[in-house]
Design an enzyme around this catalytic site. Sequence first.
Site, mmCIF file in Angstrom:
data_model
loop_
_atom_site.group_PDB
_atom_site.id
_atom_site.type_symbol
_atom_site.label_atom_id
_atom_site.label_comp_id
_atom_site.label_asym_id
_atom_site.label_seq_id
_atom_site.Cartn_x
_atom_site.Cartn_y
_atom_site.Cartn_z
ATOM 1 N N LEU A 7 16.875 -23.595 -41.644
ATOM 2 C CA LEU A 7 16.527 -23.728 -41.871
ATOM 3 C C LEU A 7 16.367 -22.580 -43.209
ATOM 4 O O LEU A 7 15.456 -21.619 -42.772
ATOM 5 C CB LEU A 7 15.413 -24.161 -42.361
ATOM 6 N N SER A 8 16.969 -22.588 -44.563
ATOM 7 C CA SER A 8 17.112 -20.977 -45.342
ATOM 8 C C SER A 8 15.631 -21.157 -46.506
ATOM 9 O O SER A 8 15.174 -20.040 -46.576
ATOM 10 C CB SER A 8 18.065 -21.079 -46.233
ATOM 11 N N GLY A 10 15.785 -23.367 -48.615
ATOM 12 C CA GLY A 10 16.005 -23.696 -49.590
ATOM 13 C C GLY A 10 16.270 -25.191 -49.513
ATOM 14 O O GLY A 10 16.725 -26.471 -48.075
ATOM 15 N N VAL A 11 17.366 -26.566 -50.024
ATOM 16 C CA VAL A 11 16.929 -28.041 -50.244
ATOM 17 C C VAL A 11 18.575 -28.264 -49.908
ATOM 18 O O VAL A 11 18.200 -29.342 -48.378
ATOM 19 C CB VAL A 11 17.232 -27.874 -52.216
ATOM 20 N N SER A 13 19.988 -26.487 -46.885
ATOM 21 C CA SER A 13 18.920 -26.743 -45.763
ATOM 22 C C SER A 13 18.222 -27.980 -45.036
ATOM 23 O O SER A 13 18.340 -28.445 -43.626
ATOM 24 C CB SER A 13 18.981 -25.751 -44.627
ATOM 25 N N MET A 32 16.377 -17.733 -40.103
ATOM 26 C CA MET A 32 17.190 -16.869 -38.716
ATOM 27 C C MET A 32 16.701 -15.261 -39.941
ATOM 28 O O MET A 32 16.067 -15.336 -40.943
ATOM 29 C CB MET A 32 18.215 -16.549 -39.451
ATOM 30 N N CYS A 96 28.638 -11.834 -42.529
ATOM 31 C CA CYS A 96 27.590 -12.417 -41.458
ATOM 32 C C CYS A 96 27.553 -13.509 -40.831
ATOM 33 O O CYS A 96 26.798 -13.816 -40.357
ATOM 34 C CB CYS A 96 26.662 -12.397 -43.151
ATOM 35 N N GLY A 120 23.616 -25.171 -44.142
ATOM 36 C CA GLY A 120 23.429 -26.602 -44.943
ATOM 37 C C GLY A 120 24.867 -26.147 -45.860
ATOM 38 O O GLY A 120 24.662 -25.796 -47.079
ATOM 39 N N CYS A 196 22.087 -11.785 -49.809
ATOM 40 C CA CYS A 196 20.256 -12.298 -49.440
ATOM 41 C C CYS A 196 19.637 -11.120 -50.004
ATOM 42 O O CYS A 196 18.196 -11.341 -50.117
ATOM 43 C CB CYS A 196 20.342 -13.053 -48.948
#
Length: 366
Positions: A7-8, A10-11, A13, A32, A96, A120, A196
Amino acid sequence: MKVLVGLSGGVDSAVAAKLLIDQGYDVTGVTMQLLPKLSGIYKEQTDDIEDAKKVADKLGIKHIVYDMRETFKTEIIDYFVEEYKQGRTPNPCFICNSKIKFGLFLEQALKDGFDKIATGHYAKIEKTEIEGDERFLLRQAEDAQKDQSYFLALLTQEQLSRSIFPLGDFTKEKVRSIAEDAGLINAHRPDSQDICFVPDDDYTRVINALAAGSFKEGKFIDTMGNEIGRHKGLQYYTIGQRRGLAIAMGYPVYVVKKDAKTNTVTVGKDEELFAESLIASRVNIILKKTIDKEIDIEVKTRYRQQKKKAKLIPLKNEEFKPTGKFKVEFIEPEKAVAEGQAAVFYTGDYIIGGGIIESVERLGIL
């Protein structure tokens, strides 16, 4: 099946997690933590972690945090800076995904008792059998505008076999609609468009903060090797750049090559930006175990470009053994190919594999 969803905040994920819950998976959310706390250099991640926690609460699932800052710093940020020192233009997201998001993340998830991980990403995984060999194939997403398979071409068979991409068949509009119907706080959160850890897409700010002493002024040269001016430092330039060169030639000029050994930046006309071929190293093949002969492919050397027809040729050493490197010969010369970027190979909407552009054979450059 126990699935750990990244889960970042954002929508994408968030909806990936919701879809898996709806499909009956035992879902846990994880964020993370990647960015070191160096105020004014990197982006802040605090809000993302808080948003991810709120999403998990709304979905009724547990939320945990994996602290990966040390590994991210050494494997991704340091790599990013070192590539610029070598005169290349890196794609840190490409590395990454292989080392962190589907490398370290997967390793930790398996240690913690999860069966699979999910993200996501807009891409598809397909299990099949090729020549008696079970393979997990990577395909482009249905939503061509959001497809992220390009960034996933270094994933191994183990990583693909343990991963789920719930959004592969969805458009971005549908994802936002699902999030809105579910009452998720990030339903209309803008998409992230840059790296990021780089604030405001300002690469040189990060590089200068971490390694300013590594760069010096040097020569601008033309494609014949003649000095035509002075540059500010290699970190300020990328292949294809026209703006900010401060060179008066009487016609438009572009950066066509950077050489860290001589600390020179070569500029040339538009037609001198084109490449005949490239050499890719660190190549990962997904579609089959090996490629031992020349094949016809399509290739992308940048994320936002159309696939181009090419030949993929495995390179061998003096003993005729594979080197792990491949030559890509473009059917028609390709513009602004940059060392350090990702070259990804396709057949239809399947990803054959990909690697890092090590060198480029450009037209008309000594």
